[in-house]
Design a protein around this motif. Sequence first.
Motif, PDB file in Angstrom:
ATOM      1  N   HIS A 165       0.825  -1.206   0.000  1.00  0.00           N
ATOM      2  CA  HIS A 165       0.000   0.000   0.000  1.00  0.00           C
ATOM      3  C   HIS A 165       0.864   1.262   0.000  1.00  0.00           C
ATOM      4  O   HIS A 165       0.452   2.313  -0.502  1.00  0.00           O
ATOM      5  N   ARG A 166       2.078   1.163   0.524  1.00  0.00           N
ATOM      6  CA  ARG A 166       2.959   2.322   0.643  1.00  0.00           C
ATOM      7  C   ARG A 166       3.732   2.614  -0.646  1.00  0.00           C
ATOM      8  O   ARG A 166       4.476   3.602  -0.707  1.00  0.00           O
ATOM      9  N   SER A 194       4.636   4.249  -3.915  1.00  0.00           N
ATOM     10  CA  SER A 194       4.218   5.565  -4.390  1.00  0.00           C
ATOM     11  C   SER A 194       5.092   6.014  -5.556  1.00  0.00           C
ATOM     12  O   SER A 194       6.238   5.579  -5.698  1.00  0.00           O
ATOM     13  N   ASP A 210       5.924   9.659  -8.183  1.00  0.00           N
ATOM     14  CA  ASP A 210       5.777  11.113  -8.298  1.00  0.00           C
ATOM     15  C   ASP A 210       4.720  11.398  -9.348  1.00  0.00           C
ATOM     16  O   ASP A 210       4.996  11.430 -10.547  1.00  0.00           O
ATOM     17  N   SER A 222      11.507  -2.339  -1.982  1.00  0.00           N
ATOM     18  CA  SER A 222      10.070  -2.056  -1.927  1.00  0.00           C
ATOM     19  C   SER A 222       9.187  -3.222  -2.344  1.00  0.00           C
ATOM     20  O   SER A 222       8.003  -3.245  -1.996  1.00  0.00           O
ATOM     21  N   LYS A 228      -8.641   9.502  -9.453  1.00  0.00           N
ATOM     22  CA  LYS A 228      -7.302  10.053  -9.666  1.00  0.00           C
ATOM     23  C   LYS A 228      -7.113  10.511 -11.104  1.00  0.00           C
ATOM     24  O   LYS A 228      -6.533  11.589 -11.352  1.00  0.00           O
ATOM     25  N   ALA A 287      -0.300   6.733 -12.942  1.00  0.00           N
ATOM     26  CA  ALA A 287      -0.548   7.361 -11.644  1.00  0.00           C
ATOM     27  C   ALA A 287      -1.904   6.937 -11.084  1.00  0.00           C
ATOM     28  O   ALA A 287      -2.040   6.660  -9.879  1.00  0.00           O
ATOM     29  N   THR A 340      -1.747   3.322  -9.873  1.00  0.00           N
ATOM     30  CA  THR A 340      -1.020   3.244  -8.602  1.00  0.00           C
ATOM     31  C   THR A 340      -1.937   3.607  -7.441  1.00  0.00           C
ATOM     32  O   THR A 340      -1.940   2.942  -6.397  1.00  0.00           O
ATOM     33  N   SER A 341      -2.735   4.646  -7.623  1.00  0.00           N
ATOM     34  CA  SER A 341      -3.675   5.050  -6.573  1.00  0.00           C
ATOM     35  C   SER A 341      -4.698   3.946  -6.304  1.00  0.00           C
ATOM     36  O   SER A 341      -4.966   3.590  -5.147  1.00  0.00           O
ATOM     37  N   THR A 387      -2.898   0.636  -4.759  1.00  0.00           N
ATOM     38  CA  THR A 387      -2.444   0.765  -3.378  1.00  0.00           C
ATOM     39  C   THR A 387      -3.619   0.832  -2.399  1.00  0.00           C
ATOM     40  O   THR A 387      -3.512   0.328  -1.274  1.00  0.00           O
ATOM     41  N   HIS A 388      -4.732   1.422  -2.819  1.00  0.00           N
ATOM     42  CA  HIS A 388      -5.922   1.398  -1.962  1.00  0.00           C
ATOM     43  C   HIS A 388      -6.465  -0.024  -1.839  1.00  0.00           C
ATOM     44  O   HIS A 388      -6.943  -0.432  -0.765  1.00  0.00           O
TER      45      HIS A 388
END
Length: 541
Positions: free
Chosen positions: A368-369, A371, A373, A400, A465, A496, A499-500, A503-504
Amino acid sequence: MTDTTIADPTGSTEDVAETGTHKHLGWALVLICVAQLMVVLDSTIANIAIPFIGKDLDISRANLQWVVTGYALAFGGLLLLGGRLGDLYGRRRIFMTGLTLFAVASGLGGFAQNEAMLLSSRALQGLGAALAAPAALALITTTFPAGPRRNQAFSVYAAMSGVGAAIGLLLGGWLTGLHPAGIEGWRLTFLINVPIGLIAAFAAPRLLAESESRRGQLDLPGAVSGTLGLISLIYGINRAGQHGWGNTWTVIFLVVGVALLALFVAIERNVKNPLLPLRILANRTRATAFVAMMIVPAAMFAMFFFLSQFVQDVMGYTPLQAGLSFLPFPFAMVFGATLSSKLMNKIDPRFLAGTGTLLAGIALLNFHRLSVDASAGNIVARASGHGGAFLGDTISYWSSIFPFIALMAFGMSLTFIPLTLAAVHHVDEKDSGIGSGVLNTMQQVGGALGLATLSTIATHYITEKATSLGGAVGAAIHGSGAHADPAAVKSLVGQAAFTSGGTHAFLVGAFMIWTASVVLWTFLSVSHEEMATDAAPVAGH
Protein backbone atom coordinates in the motif's frame (compact mmCIF):
# COMPACT_ATOMS: atom_id res chain seq x y z
CA MET A 1 -8.38 -44.76 10.24
CA THR A 2 -9.58 -47.21 7.63
CA ASP A 3 -7.16 -49.54 5.87
CA THR A 4 -5.40 -47.87 2.98
CA THR A 5 -3.35 -49.56 0.31
CA ILE A 6 -0.87 -48.13 -2.12
CA ALA A 7 -0.52 -50.01 -5.35
CA ASP A 8 2.83 -51.41 -6.41
CA PRO A 9 3.88 -50.49 -9.96
CA THR A 10 4.03 -54.20 -10.78
CA GLY A 11 0.38 -54.54 -9.93
CA SER A 12 0.58 -55.98 -6.41
CA THR A 13 -0.65 -54.10 -3.37
CA GLU A 14 0.59 -53.80 0.15
CA ASP A 15 -1.08 -52.54 3.25
CA VAL A 16 0.27 -49.35 4.67
CA ALA A 17 2.09 -50.16 7.87
CA GLU A 18 0.79 -48.86 11.14
CA THR A 19 3.65 -46.39 11.22
CA GLY A 20 2.37 -44.96 7.95
CA THR A 21 5.59 -45.77 6.10
CA HIS A 22 5.57 -47.29 2.65
CA LYS A 23 8.04 -47.23 -0.20
CA HIS A 24 5.47 -45.71 -2.57
CA LEU A 25 4.00 -43.03 -0.29
CA GLY A 26 6.56 -40.50 -1.52
CA TRP A 27 5.77 -41.13 -5.18
CA ALA A 28 2.04 -41.01 -4.45
CA LEU A 29 2.50 -37.57 -2.90
CA VAL A 30 4.57 -36.40 -5.87
CA LEU A 31 1.79 -37.47 -8.23
CA ILE A 32 -0.95 -35.74 -6.21
CA CYS A 33 1.08 -32.54 -5.88
CA VAL A 34 1.98 -32.41 -9.57
CA ALA A 35 -1.72 -32.61 -10.38
CA GLN A 36 -2.53 -29.90 -7.84
CA LEU A 37 0.25 -27.68 -9.14
CA MET A 38 -1.09 -28.03 -12.68
CA VAL A 39 -4.62 -27.10 -11.61
CA VAL A 40 -3.57 -24.07 -9.52
CA LEU A 41 -0.94 -22.92 -12.01
CA ASP A 42 -3.58 -22.70 -14.74
CA SER A 43 -5.40 -19.98 -12.80
CA THR A 44 -2.58 -17.51 -13.58
CA ILE A 45 -0.41 -18.91 -16.39
CA ALA A 46 -2.51 -17.23 -19.09
CA ASN A 47 -2.66 -13.83 -17.34
CA ILE A 48 0.48 -12.37 -18.89
CA ALA A 49 -0.42 -13.89 -22.28
CA ILE A 50 -3.89 -12.31 -22.42
CA PRO A 51 -2.92 -9.33 -24.64
CA PHE A 52 -1.35 -11.74 -27.17
CA ILE A 53 -4.39 -14.05 -27.07
CA GLY A 54 -6.70 -11.11 -27.74
CA LYS A 55 -4.64 -9.98 -30.72
CA ASP A 56 -4.25 -13.42 -32.34
CA LEU A 57 -7.86 -14.55 -31.90
CA ASP A 58 -9.42 -11.09 -32.31
CA ILE A 59 -11.11 -11.17 -28.91
CA SER A 60 -12.52 -7.86 -27.68
CA ARG A 61 -11.14 -6.33 -24.49
CA ALA A 62 -14.53 -6.80 -22.81
CA ASN A 63 -14.50 -10.54 -23.55
CA LEU A 64 -10.84 -11.16 -22.69
CA GLN A 65 -11.72 -11.41 -19.00
CA TRP A 66 -13.46 -14.71 -19.79
CA VAL A 67 -10.11 -16.35 -20.50
CA VAL A 68 -9.58 -16.17 -16.73
CA THR A 69 -13.11 -16.05 -15.30
CA GLY A 70 -14.44 -18.83 -17.55
CA TYR A 71 -12.02 -21.22 -15.88
CA ALA A 72 -12.81 -19.87 -12.41
CA LEU A 73 -16.58 -20.15 -12.97
CA ALA A 74 -16.50 -23.80 -13.99
CA PHE A 75 -13.88 -24.68 -11.36
CA GLY A 76 -15.61 -22.99 -8.42
CA GLY A 77 -19.14 -23.88 -9.47
CA LEU A 78 -18.52 -27.61 -9.92
CA LEU A 79 -16.20 -28.36 -6.99
CA LEU A 80 -18.90 -29.68 -4.66
CA LEU A 81 -20.18 -31.99 -7.36
CA GLY A 82 -16.64 -33.17 -8.11
CA GLY A 83 -16.00 -33.92 -4.45
CA ARG A 84 -19.20 -35.92 -4.08
CA LEU A 85 -18.59 -37.92 -7.24
CA GLY A 86 -15.25 -38.99 -5.77
CA ASP A 87 -16.94 -40.16 -2.57
CA LEU A 88 -19.53 -42.16 -4.49
CA TYR A 89 -17.63 -43.63 -7.42
CA GLY A 90 -14.03 -43.83 -6.24
CA ARG A 91 -11.60 -40.97 -5.71
CA ARG A 92 -8.81 -42.41 -7.84
CA ARG A 93 -11.23 -42.96 -10.72
CA ILE A 94 -12.56 -39.39 -10.53
CA PHE A 95 -9.00 -38.07 -10.06
CA MET A 96 -7.89 -39.81 -13.27
CA THR A 97 -11.01 -38.66 -15.13
CA GLY A 98 -10.40 -35.07 -14.08
CA LEU A 99 -6.73 -35.14 -15.11
CA THR A 100 -7.53 -36.66 -18.50
CA LEU A 101 -10.31 -34.16 -19.16
CA PHE A 102 -8.02 -31.32 -18.09
CA ALA A 103 -5.28 -32.48 -20.48
CA VAL A 104 -7.68 -32.85 -23.42
CA ALA A 105 -9.21 -29.43 -22.74
CA SER A 106 -5.73 -27.89 -22.55
CA GLY A 107 -4.93 -29.34 -25.97
CA LEU A 108 -8.12 -27.85 -27.40
CA GLY A 109 -7.20 -24.47 -25.92
CA GLY A 110 -3.68 -24.66 -27.33
CA PHE A 111 -5.00 -25.24 -30.84
CA ALA A 112 -8.00 -22.87 -30.54
CA GLN A 113 -8.78 -21.06 -33.79
CA ASN A 114 -11.39 -18.65 -32.50
CA GLU A 115 -12.85 -17.10 -29.37
CA ALA A 116 -15.61 -19.67 -28.89
CA MET A 117 -13.19 -22.60 -29.07
CA LEU A 118 -10.79 -21.05 -26.57
CA LEU A 119 -13.44 -20.04 -24.02
CA SER A 120 -15.15 -23.45 -24.30
CA SER A 121 -11.84 -25.17 -23.65
CA ARG A 122 -11.28 -23.01 -20.57
CA ALA A 123 -14.67 -24.02 -19.16
CA LEU A 124 -13.82 -27.67 -19.88
CA GLN A 125 -10.49 -27.21 -18.08
CA GLY A 126 -12.44 -25.89 -15.09
CA LEU A 127 -14.61 -29.01 -15.08
CA GLY A 128 -11.53 -31.23 -15.15
CA ALA A 129 -9.97 -29.26 -12.30
CA ALA A 130 -13.20 -29.50 -10.28
CA LEU A 131 -13.05 -33.28 -10.55
CA ALA A 132 -9.31 -33.61 -9.82
CA ALA A 133 -8.73 -31.05 -7.04
CA PRO A 134 -11.05 -32.37 -4.28
CA ALA A 135 -10.07 -35.96 -5.09
CA ALA A 136 -6.38 -35.04 -4.75
CA LEU A 137 -6.85 -33.53 -1.30
CA ALA A 138 -9.04 -36.43 -0.17
CA LEU A 139 -6.43 -38.95 -1.37
CA ILE A 140 -3.87 -37.36 0.95
CA THR A 141 -6.30 -37.52 3.86
CA THR A 142 -7.06 -41.19 3.31
CA THR A 143 -3.52 -42.28 2.32
CA PHE A 144 -1.44 -40.70 5.08
CA PRO A 145 -2.11 -41.40 8.78
CA ALA A 146 -2.74 -38.48 11.15
CA GLY A 147 0.34 -37.01 12.77
CA PRO A 148 3.76 -35.98 11.44
CA ARG A 149 3.50 -37.94 8.18
CA ARG A 150 0.17 -36.37 7.21
CA ASN A 151 1.45 -32.94 8.32
CA GLN A 152 4.45 -33.34 6.03
CA ALA A 153 2.23 -34.42 3.15
CA PHE A 154 -0.06 -31.44 3.63
CA SER A 155 2.90 -29.07 3.87
CA VAL A 156 4.07 -30.17 0.43
CA TYR A 157 0.50 -30.03 -0.93
CA ALA A 158 -0.11 -26.55 0.52
CA ALA A 159 3.22 -25.35 -0.85
CA MET A 160 2.20 -26.52 -4.32
CA SER A 161 -1.12 -24.72 -3.95
CA GLY A 162 0.61 -21.54 -2.85
CA VAL A 163 3.49 -21.46 -5.34
CA GLY A 164 1.32 -22.52 -8.28
CA ALA A 165 0.05 -18.99 -8.90
CA ALA A 166 3.56 -17.50 -8.77
CA ILE A 167 4.99 -20.22 -11.01
CA GLY A 168 2.10 -19.61 -13.39
CA LEU A 169 3.12 -15.97 -13.79
CA LEU A 170 6.78 -16.90 -14.30
CA LEU A 171 6.06 -19.74 -16.72
CA GLY A 172 3.45 -17.70 -18.57
CA GLY A 173 5.89 -14.84 -19.07
CA TRP A 174 8.60 -17.18 -20.36
CA LEU A 175 6.41 -19.29 -22.65
CA THR A 176 4.67 -16.25 -24.13
CA GLY A 177 8.02 -15.02 -25.43
CA LEU A 178 8.79 -18.29 -27.24
CA HIS A 179 7.92 -19.05 -30.87
CA PRO A 180 9.03 -22.64 -31.61
CA ALA A 181 8.29 -23.80 -35.15
CA GLY A 182 6.14 -20.74 -35.74
CA ILE A 183 3.76 -21.55 -32.86
CA GLU A 184 2.51 -18.49 -30.96
CA GLY A 185 4.02 -18.53 -27.47
CA TRP A 186 0.67 -18.11 -25.69
CA ARG A 187 -0.46 -21.49 -27.05
CA LEU A 188 2.33 -23.16 -25.11
CA THR A 189 0.74 -21.98 -21.84
CA PHE A 190 -2.07 -24.43 -22.61
CA LEU A 191 -0.19 -27.18 -24.45
CA ILE A 192 2.29 -27.69 -21.60
CA ASN A 193 -0.51 -29.26 -19.55
CA VAL A 194 -1.23 -32.04 -22.05
CA PRO A 195 1.74 -34.36 -21.40
CA ILE A 196 1.75 -33.60 -17.66
CA GLY A 197 -1.94 -34.41 -17.25
CA LEU A 198 -1.84 -37.60 -19.33
CA ILE A 199 1.29 -38.93 -17.60
CA ALA A 200 -0.23 -38.21 -14.17
CA ALA A 201 -3.47 -40.00 -15.13
CA PHE A 202 -1.46 -42.98 -16.42
CA ALA A 203 0.57 -43.19 -13.19
CA ALA A 204 -2.41 -42.90 -10.83
CA PRO A 205 -3.49 -46.59 -10.78
CA ARG A 206 0.14 -47.62 -10.20
CA LEU A 207 0.71 -45.37 -7.20
CA LEU A 208 -2.68 -44.71 -5.61
CA ALA A 209 -5.18 -47.07 -4.03
CA GLU A 210 -8.83 -46.78 -4.99
CA SER A 211 -11.24 -45.72 -2.29
CA GLU A 212 -14.32 -47.78 -1.58
CA SER A 213 -17.16 -46.96 -3.97
CA ARG A 214 -20.47 -46.08 -2.35
CA ARG A 215 -23.03 -46.42 -5.07
CA GLY A 216 -25.60 -44.24 -3.41
CA GLN A 217 -28.06 -42.13 -5.34
CA LEU A 218 -26.51 -38.88 -6.57
CA ASP A 219 -28.33 -35.84 -5.24
CA LEU A 220 -29.24 -34.33 -8.61
CA PRO A 221 -31.55 -31.55 -7.28
CA GLY A 222 -28.79 -30.53 -4.88
CA ALA A 223 -26.17 -30.76 -7.62
CA VAL A 224 -28.18 -28.56 -10.00
CA SER A 225 -29.20 -25.94 -7.42
CA GLY A 226 -25.78 -25.82 -5.74
CA THR A 227 -23.78 -25.71 -8.97
CA LEU A 228 -26.00 -23.13 -10.70
CA GLY A 229 -26.16 -21.10 -7.48
CA LEU A 230 -22.38 -20.96 -7.17
CA ILE A 231 -21.91 -20.18 -10.87
CA SER A 232 -24.51 -17.40 -10.70
CA LEU A 233 -22.97 -15.98 -7.52
CA ILE A 234 -19.39 -16.15 -8.83
CA TYR A 235 -20.45 -14.61 -12.14
CA GLY A 236 -22.27 -11.81 -10.33
CA ILE A 237 -19.22 -11.16 -8.17
CA ASN A 238 -16.89 -11.05 -11.18
CA ARG A 239 -19.34 -8.84 -13.06
CA ALA A 240 -19.38 -6.43 -10.12
CA GLY A 241 -15.66 -5.87 -10.58
CA GLN A 242 -16.34 -4.82 -14.20
CA HIS A 243 -19.68 -3.03 -13.99
CA GLY A 244 -20.18 -2.16 -10.32
CA TRP A 245 -22.31 -3.63 -7.56
CA GLY A 246 -25.35 -1.56 -8.55
CA ASN A 247 -25.52 -2.82 -12.13
CA THR A 248 -28.91 -4.42 -12.87
CA TRP A 249 -27.52 -7.70 -14.22
CA THR A 250 -24.99 -7.86 -11.41
CA VAL A 251 -27.79 -7.63 -8.85
CA ILE A 252 -29.92 -10.17 -10.73
CA PHE A 253 -27.14 -12.77 -10.84
CA LEU A 254 -26.27 -12.20 -7.17
CA VAL A 255 -29.90 -12.49 -6.06
CA VAL A 256 -30.49 -15.61 -8.18
CA GLY A 257 -27.27 -17.11 -6.84
CA VAL A 258 -28.23 -16.50 -3.22
CA ALA A 259 -31.76 -17.83 -3.83
CA LEU A 260 -30.47 -21.01 -5.47
CA LEU A 261 -27.98 -21.57 -2.65
CA ALA A 262 -30.80 -21.12 -0.11
CA LEU A 263 -32.79 -23.73 -2.05
CA PHE A 264 -29.70 -25.94 -2.04
CA VAL A 265 -29.48 -25.78 1.77
CA ALA A 266 -33.17 -26.62 2.07
CA ILE A 267 -32.72 -29.63 -0.22
CA GLU A 268 -29.65 -30.84 1.69
CA ARG A 269 -31.59 -30.78 4.96
CA ASN A 270 -34.20 -33.18 3.66
CA VAL A 271 -32.61 -35.42 1.02
CA LYS A 272 -31.45 -38.92 2.01
CA ASN A 273 -28.07 -38.80 0.24
CA PRO A 274 -27.09 -35.11 0.24
CA LEU A 275 -24.46 -33.63 -2.04
CA LEU A 276 -23.18 -31.70 0.97
CA PRO A 277 -23.83 -33.38 4.35
CA LEU A 278 -24.44 -30.35 6.56
CA ARG A 279 -22.79 -32.17 9.45
CA ILE A 280 -19.47 -31.24 7.82
CA LEU A 281 -20.19 -27.58 8.61
CA ALA A 282 -21.34 -28.22 12.18
CA ASN A 283 -17.85 -28.67 13.63
CA ARG A 284 -16.48 -25.35 14.96
CA THR A 285 -12.90 -26.07 13.93
CA ARG A 286 -13.87 -26.83 10.35
CA ALA A 287 -16.32 -23.90 10.18
CA THR A 288 -13.57 -21.52 11.36
CA ALA A 289 -11.12 -22.91 8.82
CA PHE A 290 -13.69 -22.60 6.02
CA VAL A 291 -14.46 -18.95 6.90
CA ALA A 292 -10.77 -18.06 7.02
CA MET A 293 -10.19 -19.88 3.74
CA MET A 294 -12.76 -17.61 2.09
CA ILE A 295 -10.90 -14.48 3.16
CA VAL A 296 -7.20 -15.35 3.00
CA PRO A 297 -6.92 -16.42 -0.69
CA ALA A 298 -8.74 -13.24 -1.74
CA ALA A 299 -5.91 -11.12 -0.35
CA MET A 300 -3.26 -13.33 -1.97
CA PHE A 301 -4.98 -13.30 -5.38
CA ALA A 302 -5.20 -9.50 -5.11
CA MET A 303 -1.45 -9.29 -4.61
CA PHE A 304 -0.77 -11.27 -7.78
CA PHE A 305 -3.43 -9.40 -9.76
CA PHE A 306 -2.47 -5.84 -8.89
CA LEU A 307 1.27 -6.27 -8.34
CA SER A 308 1.83 -8.09 -11.66
CA GLN A 309 0.22 -5.14 -13.44
CA PHE A 310 2.09 -2.58 -11.34
CA VAL A 311 5.56 -3.94 -12.15
CA GLN A 312 4.73 -4.03 -15.87
CA ASP A 313 2.63 -0.90 -16.38
CA VAL A 314 4.21 1.41 -13.80
CA MET A 315 7.76 0.08 -13.31
CA GLY A 316 8.23 -0.92 -16.95
CA TYR A 317 9.04 -4.63 -16.55
CA THR A 318 8.76 -7.00 -19.52
CA PRO A 319 6.44 -10.05 -19.14
CA LEU A 320 9.42 -12.29 -18.34
CA GLN A 321 10.84 -9.79 -15.85
CA ALA A 322 7.40 -9.56 -14.23
CA GLY A 323 7.32 -13.32 -13.82
CA LEU A 324 10.85 -13.38 -12.41
CA SER A 325 9.94 -10.68 -9.89
CA PHE A 326 7.67 -13.20 -8.16
CA LEU A 327 10.41 -15.82 -7.73
CA PRO A 328 10.80 -15.04 -4.00
CA PHE A 329 7.24 -16.29 -3.49
CA PRO A 330 7.77 -20.01 -4.20
CA PHE A 331 11.10 -20.10 -2.37
CA ALA A 332 9.68 -18.43 0.75
CA MET A 333 6.57 -20.61 0.48
CA VAL A 334 8.59 -23.83 0.46
CA PHE A 335 10.71 -22.65 3.39
CA GLY A 336 7.63 -21.64 5.37
CA ALA A 337 5.80 -24.87 4.52
CA THR A 338 8.72 -26.96 5.78
CA LEU A 339 8.87 -24.96 9.00
CA SER A 340 5.09 -25.02 9.45
CA SER A 341 5.00 -28.80 9.01
CA LYS A 342 7.49 -29.26 11.84
CA LEU A 343 5.83 -26.70 14.11
CA MET A 344 2.39 -28.33 13.65
CA ASN A 345 3.61 -31.16 15.90
CA LYS A 346 4.41 -28.71 18.71
CA ILE A 347 2.21 -25.62 18.31
CA ASP A 348 -1.57 -25.25 18.08
CA PRO A 349 -2.95 -24.30 14.62
CA ARG A 350 -4.37 -21.04 16.01
CA PHE A 351 -0.91 -19.66 16.76
CA LEU A 352 0.55 -20.66 13.40
CA ALA A 353 -2.36 -19.49 11.22
CA GLY A 354 -2.96 -16.42 13.37
CA THR A 355 0.67 -15.36 13.07
CA GLY A 356 0.71 -16.11 9.34
CA THR A 357 -2.27 -13.87 8.64
CA LEU A 358 -0.73 -11.05 10.71
CA LEU A 359 2.48 -11.25 8.65
CA ALA A 360 0.63 -11.38 5.34
CA GLY A 361 -1.35 -8.29 6.33
CA ILE A 362 1.88 -6.45 7.09
CA ALA A 363 3.16 -7.37 3.60
CA LEU A 364 0.02 -5.96 1.97
CA LEU A 365 0.28 -2.82 4.10
CA ASN A 366 3.77 -2.23 2.72
CA PHE A 367 2.55 -2.69 -0.84
CA HIS A 368 0.00 0.00 0.00
CA ARG A 369 2.96 2.32 0.64
CA LEU A 370 4.22 2.06 -2.95
CA SER A 371 4.22 5.56 -4.39
CA VAL A 372 5.26 7.43 -7.52
CA ASP A 373 5.78 11.11 -8.30
CA ALA A 374 2.36 11.76 -9.78
CA SER A 375 2.61 15.56 -9.72
CA ALA A 376 1.36 17.39 -12.79
CA GLY A 377 4.79 18.97 -13.26
CA ASN A 378 6.59 15.60 -13.34
CA ILE A 379 4.09 14.16 -15.81
CA VAL A 380 4.37 17.17 -18.11
CA ALA A 381 8.17 17.02 -17.99
CA ARG A 382 8.26 13.31 -18.81
CA ALA A 383 5.69 13.68 -21.57
CA SER A 384 7.83 16.44 -23.05
CA GLY A 385 10.84 14.13 -23.32
CA HIS A 386 12.64 15.14 -20.12
CA GLY A 387 12.16 11.89 -18.21
CA GLY A 388 11.40 8.20 -18.51
CA ALA A 389 8.23 6.62 -19.80
CA PHE A 390 7.38 4.92 -16.48
CA LEU A 391 6.59 6.71 -13.23
CA GLY A 392 7.82 3.75 -11.18
CA ASP A 393 11.33 3.70 -12.67
CA THR A 394 12.73 5.14 -9.43
CA ILE A 395 11.22 2.42 -7.21
CA SER A 396 13.75 -0.10 -5.92
CA TYR A 397 12.57 -3.69 -6.39
CA TRP A 398 14.94 -4.98 -3.71
CA SER A 399 13.72 -2.65 -0.96
CA SER A 400 10.07 -2.06 -1.93
CA ILE A 401 8.91 -5.30 -3.60
CA PHE A 402 11.20 -8.24 -2.86
CA PRO A 403 11.03 -8.39 0.96
CA PHE A 404 7.25 -8.14 1.07
CA ILE A 405 6.63 -10.77 -1.61
CA ALA A 406 8.75 -13.08 0.54
CA LEU A 407 6.93 -12.02 3.71
CA MET A 408 3.55 -12.60 2.06
CA ALA A 409 4.59 -16.09 0.97
CA PHE A 410 5.95 -16.97 4.40
CA GLY A 411 2.75 -15.77 6.05
CA MET A 412 0.62 -17.76 3.61
CA SER A 413 2.59 -20.96 4.25
CA LEU A 414 2.08 -20.57 8.00
CA THR A 415 -1.64 -20.11 7.32
CA PHE A 416 -2.57 -22.61 4.61
CA ILE A 417 -1.13 -25.76 6.17
CA PRO A 418 -2.84 -25.50 9.59
CA LEU A 419 -6.11 -24.41 7.96
CA THR A 420 -6.04 -27.25 5.42
CA LEU A 421 -5.39 -29.79 8.17
CA ALA A 422 -8.11 -28.29 10.39
CA ALA A 423 -10.62 -28.23 7.53
CA VAL A 424 -10.33 -31.97 6.78
CA HIS A 425 -9.61 -33.22 10.31
CA HIS A 426 -12.27 -35.51 11.80
CA VAL A 427 -14.22 -35.61 8.55
CA ASP A 428 -15.54 -39.15 8.12
CA GLU A 429 -13.56 -41.12 5.54
CA LYS A 430 -16.74 -41.52 3.48
CA ASP A 431 -17.10 -37.70 3.33
CA SER A 432 -13.47 -36.74 2.79
CA GLY A 433 -14.00 -35.99 -0.90
CA ILE A 434 -16.84 -33.56 -0.29
CA GLY A 435 -14.97 -32.08 2.68
CA SER A 436 -12.08 -31.34 0.35
CA GLY A 437 -14.54 -29.97 -2.21
CA VAL A 438 -15.96 -27.53 0.35
CA LEU A 439 -12.46 -26.34 1.23
CA ASN A 440 -11.55 -25.75 -2.44
CA THR A 441 -14.93 -24.11 -3.07
CA MET A 442 -14.36 -21.69 -0.18
CA GLN A 443 -11.02 -20.73 -1.71
CA GLN A 444 -12.46 -20.14 -5.18
CA VAL A 445 -15.60 -18.33 -4.07
CA GLY A 446 -13.67 -16.29 -1.51
CA GLY A 447 -11.01 -15.42 -4.06
CA ALA A 448 -13.63 -14.30 -6.59
CA LEU A 449 -15.55 -12.28 -4.01
CA GLY A 450 -12.46 -10.62 -2.60
CA LEU A 451 -10.89 -9.84 -5.96
CA ALA A 452 -14.14 -8.41 -7.31
CA THR A 453 -14.54 -6.25 -4.19
CA LEU A 454 -10.95 -5.01 -4.35
CA SER A 455 -11.24 -4.40 -8.11
CA THR A 456 -14.33 -2.27 -7.50
CA ILE A 457 -12.45 -0.26 -4.87
CA ALA A 458 -9.45 0.11 -7.17
CA THR A 459 -11.64 1.22 -10.07
CA HIS A 460 -13.20 3.95 -7.91
CA TYR A 461 -9.81 5.42 -6.98
CA ILE A 462 -8.42 4.98 -10.50
CA THR A 463 -11.31 6.97 -11.94
CA GLU A 464 -11.08 9.62 -9.24
CA LYS A 465 -7.30 10.05 -9.67
CA ALA A 466 -7.44 10.08 -13.47
CA THR A 467 -10.12 12.79 -13.45
CA SER A 468 -8.39 15.10 -10.97
CA LEU A 469 -4.88 14.56 -12.36
CA GLY A 470 -6.01 14.90 -15.97
CA GLY A 471 -7.36 18.37 -15.25
CA ALA A 472 -4.22 19.39 -13.36
CA VAL A 473 -1.92 18.18 -16.16
CA GLY A 474 -4.01 20.01 -18.77
CA ALA A 475 -3.74 23.22 -16.79
CA ALA A 476 0.03 22.75 -16.33
CA ILE A 477 0.55 22.23 -20.07
CA HIS A 478 -1.55 25.29 -20.88
CA GLY A 479 0.23 27.44 -18.31
CA SER A 480 3.77 26.44 -19.29
CA GLY A 481 3.29 26.11 -23.02
CA ALA A 482 5.12 22.76 -22.94
CA HIS A 483 5.01 20.51 -26.01
CA ALA A 484 3.86 17.32 -24.32
CA ASP A 485 3.09 14.17 -26.31
CA PRO A 486 -0.66 13.46 -25.79
CA ALA A 487 -0.09 9.67 -25.88
CA ALA A 488 2.66 9.97 -23.27
CA VAL A 489 0.42 12.15 -21.09
CA LYS A 490 -2.37 9.59 -21.29
CA SER A 491 0.01 6.74 -20.41
CA LEU A 492 1.58 8.56 -17.45
CA VAL A 493 -1.76 9.70 -16.04
CA GLY A 494 -2.96 6.09 -16.37
CA GLN A 495 0.08 4.87 -14.43
CA ALA A 496 -0.55 7.36 -11.64
CA ALA A 497 -4.24 6.47 -11.52
CA PHE A 498 -3.53 2.74 -11.42
CA THR A 499 -1.02 3.24 -8.60
CA SER A 500 -3.67 5.05 -6.57
CA GLY A 501 -6.27 2.33 -7.18
CA GLY A 502 -3.90 -0.57 -6.62
CA THR A 503 -2.44 0.77 -3.38
CA HIS A 504 -5.92 1.40 -1.96
CA ALA A 505 -6.81 -2.19 -2.86
CA PHE A 506 -3.72 -3.41 -1.00
CA LEU A 507 -4.79 -1.44 2.08
CA VAL A 508 -8.29 -2.94 2.09
CA GLY A 509 -6.77 -6.37 1.43
CA ALA A 510 -4.58 -5.98 4.53
CA PHE A 511 -7.62 -5.35 6.69
CA MET A 512 -9.45 -8.25 5.06
CA ILE A 513 -6.71 -10.67 6.01
CA TRP A 514 -6.47 -9.19 9.51
CA THR A 515 -10.21 -9.88 9.83
CA ALA A 516 -9.42 -13.53 9.11
CA SER A 517 -6.72 -13.31 11.77
CA VAL A 518 -9.25 -12.14 14.36
CA VAL A 519 -11.52 -15.07 13.44
CA LEU A 520 -8.66 -17.53 13.83
CA TRP A 521 -7.37 -16.19 17.15
CA THR A 522 -10.93 -16.16 18.53
CA PHE A 523 -12.48 -19.41 17.32
CA LEU A 524 -9.77 -21.88 16.21
CA SER A 525 -9.21 -23.65 19.53
CA VAL A 526 -8.21 -27.17 18.43
CA SER A 527 -4.92 -28.36 19.95
CA HIS A 528 -1.92 -29.77 18.09
CA GLU A 529 -2.23 -32.97 20.20
CA GLU A 530 -5.76 -33.52 18.90
CA MET A 531 -4.67 -32.77 15.32
CA ALA A 532 -2.16 -35.62 15.56
CA THR A 533 -4.89 -38.24 16.00
CA ASP A 534 -7.87 -39.61 14.14
CA ALA A 535 -9.84 -39.92 17.36
CA ALA A 536 -13.27 -38.40 17.80
CA PRO A 537 -13.21 -34.63 18.25
CA VAL A 538 -13.27 -33.12 21.66
CA ALA A 539 -16.71 -31.91 22.65
CA GLY A 540 -17.27 -28.30 21.76
CA HIS A 541 -14.65 -28.30 19.02
